[in-house]
Design a protein around this motif. Structure first.
Motif, mmCIF file in Angstrom:
data_model
loop_
_atom_site.group_PDB
_atom_site.id
_atom_site.type_symbol
_atom_site.label_atom_id
_atom_site.label_comp_id
_atom_site.label_asym_id
_atom_site.label_seq_id
_atom_site.Cartn_x
_atom_site.Cartn_y
_atom_site.Cartn_z
ATOM 1 N N THR A 1 34.204 26.379 53.754
ATOM 2 C CA THR A 1 33.179 25.559 52.788
ATOM 3 C C THR A 1 33.169 25.980 51.328
ATOM 4 O O THR A 1 33.088 25.209 50.357
ATOM 5 C CB THR A 1 31.916 25.795 53.189
ATOM 6 O OG1 THR A 1 31.839 25.385 54.776
ATOM 7 C CG2 THR A 1 30.888 25.138 52.537
ATOM 8 N N LEU A 2 33.210 27.368 51.044
ATOM 9 C CA LEU A 2 33.235 28.025 49.965
ATOM 10 C C LEU A 2 34.676 27.518 48.890
ATOM 11 O O LEU A 2 34.791 27.323 47.921
ATOM 12 C CB LEU A 2 33.211 29.388 49.665
ATOM 13 C CG LEU A 2 31.834 30.046 50.127
ATOM 14 C CD1 LEU A 2 32.060 31.372 50.617
ATOM 15 C CD2 LEU A 2 30.731 29.790 49.158
ATOM 16 N N ARG A 3 35.881 27.477 49.829
ATOM 17 C CA ARG A 3 37.164 27.216 49.420
ATOM 18 C C ARG A 3 37.006 25.842 48.993
ATOM 19 O O ARG A 3 37.707 25.462 47.985
ATOM 20 C CB ARG A 3 38.207 27.495 50.301
ATOM 21 C CG ARG A 3 39.527 27.176 49.931
ATOM 22 C CD ARG A 3 40.174 25.858 50.153
ATOM 23 N NE ARG A 3 41.548 25.637 50.235
ATOM 24 C CZ ARG A 3 42.030 24.433 50.239
ATOM 25 N NH1 ARG A 3 41.383 23.479 50.239
ATOM 26 N NH2 ARG A 3 43.490 24.429 49.901
ATOM 27 N N ALA A 4 36.536 24.782 49.519
ATOM 28 C CA ALA A 4 36.438 23.463 49.108
ATOM 29 C C ALA A 4 35.693 23.231 48.010
ATOM 30 O O ALA A 4 36.040 22.341 47.088
ATOM 31 C CB ALA A 4 35.893 22.620 50.402
ATOM 32 N N ALA A 5 34.508 23.989 47.781
ATOM 33 C CA ALA A 5 33.395 23.870 46.923
ATOM 34 C C ALA A 5 34.430 24.274 45.592
ATOM 35 O O ALA A 5 34.322 23.799 44.514
ATOM 36 C CB ALA A 5 32.283 24.531 47.104
ATOM 37 N N LEU A 6 35.113 25.490 45.633
ATOM 38 C CA LEU A 6 35.784 26.021 44.508
ATOM 39 C C LEU A 6 37.038 25.096 44.115
ATOM 40 O O LEU A 6 37.211 25.050 42.882
ATOM 41 C CB LEU A 6 36.318 27.587 44.960
ATOM 42 C CG LEU A 6 37.083 28.128 43.710
ATOM 43 C CD1 LEU A 6 36.023 28.362 42.508
ATOM 44 C CD2 LEU A 6 37.309 29.555 44.281
#
Length: 213
Positions: free
Chosen positions: A130-135
């Motif tokens: 999820t964090l990877r997608a947001a970044l």
């Protein structure tokens, strides 16, 4: 006898307080930031001003006094948080350069293990993705920016071995699914640069990690 008659004394005043790393105590302690005014005394009584004294930081525990520069050194608690954030950021960066996250299962697992070992015990693959997608939604420039921001804040406070260890965290994640990709090498070079590791040493460390993978 002369020193009992006349002398110079400093009257200190508390300007601020907080937490700092006390080198004398060897740990985090409370401090008071003091400003002072010097006065010539006669028979113990102040008679003439002698100007301002250099401000100092006083440890509340040991009463040791230090120059204000000690406040630039992070506390142990702050340094631990910076290191956790750095490992987390490097793991995300390597995940972001691994291509399709659904296919890069070993990289995902390696990233999770690294982040958990750094102190985020409740980290899961889902949370990292999820964090990877947001970044990643902001593009590679934002990923690079976050890596440089997190590592540049930490690098001045780490010894060479600590900075190399952080680079190797990223290398081990990249190698979980085979040899380095071009994108992974590019990101690891950015990590090395942000950690103040020279290009030659970065290349040497990455080669050593690949041989032992």
């Amino acid at each position: 006898m002369h020193s009992r008659v006349a002398g110079v004394r400093t009257a200190w005043r508390v300007e601020d307080d907080g937490d700092f790393f006390c080198a004398s105590c060897g740990g985090d302690r409370c401090y008071q930031r003091l400003s002072g005014r010097r006065r010539l005394t006669l028979l113990g009584l102040p008679v003439l001003p002698r100007g301002a004294a250099e401000p100092v930081v006083e440890c509340v525990a040991c009463r040791g006094r230090f120059p204000l520069a000690v406040l630039r050194q992070p506390t142990t608690t702050r340094l631990t948080a910076l290191l956790r954030d750095a490992v987390h950021t490097v793991a995300l960066a390597m995940l972001a350069t691994a291509g399709n996250p659904d296919a890069a299962v070993p990289v995902r697992r390696g990233a999770v293990e690294a982040v958990r070992a750094a102190g985020f015990a409740d980290c899961t693959e889902e949370r990292l993705l999820t964090l990877r997608a947001a970044l990643g939604a902001f593009g590679p420039e934002q990923v690079e920016h976050e890596v440089r921001r997190a590592l540049s804040a930490l690098a001045p406070h780490l010894a060479g071995q600590g900075r190399e260890s952080l680079l190797l965290h990223g290398a081990r994640i990249a190698l979980t699914d085979g040899p380095y990709r071009t994108s992974e090498l590019a990101m690891l070079s950015i990590v090395g640069e942000a950690l103040r590791i020279g290009p030659v040493d970065t290349e040497r460390l990455l080669a050593t990690a690949a041989l032992s993978a």
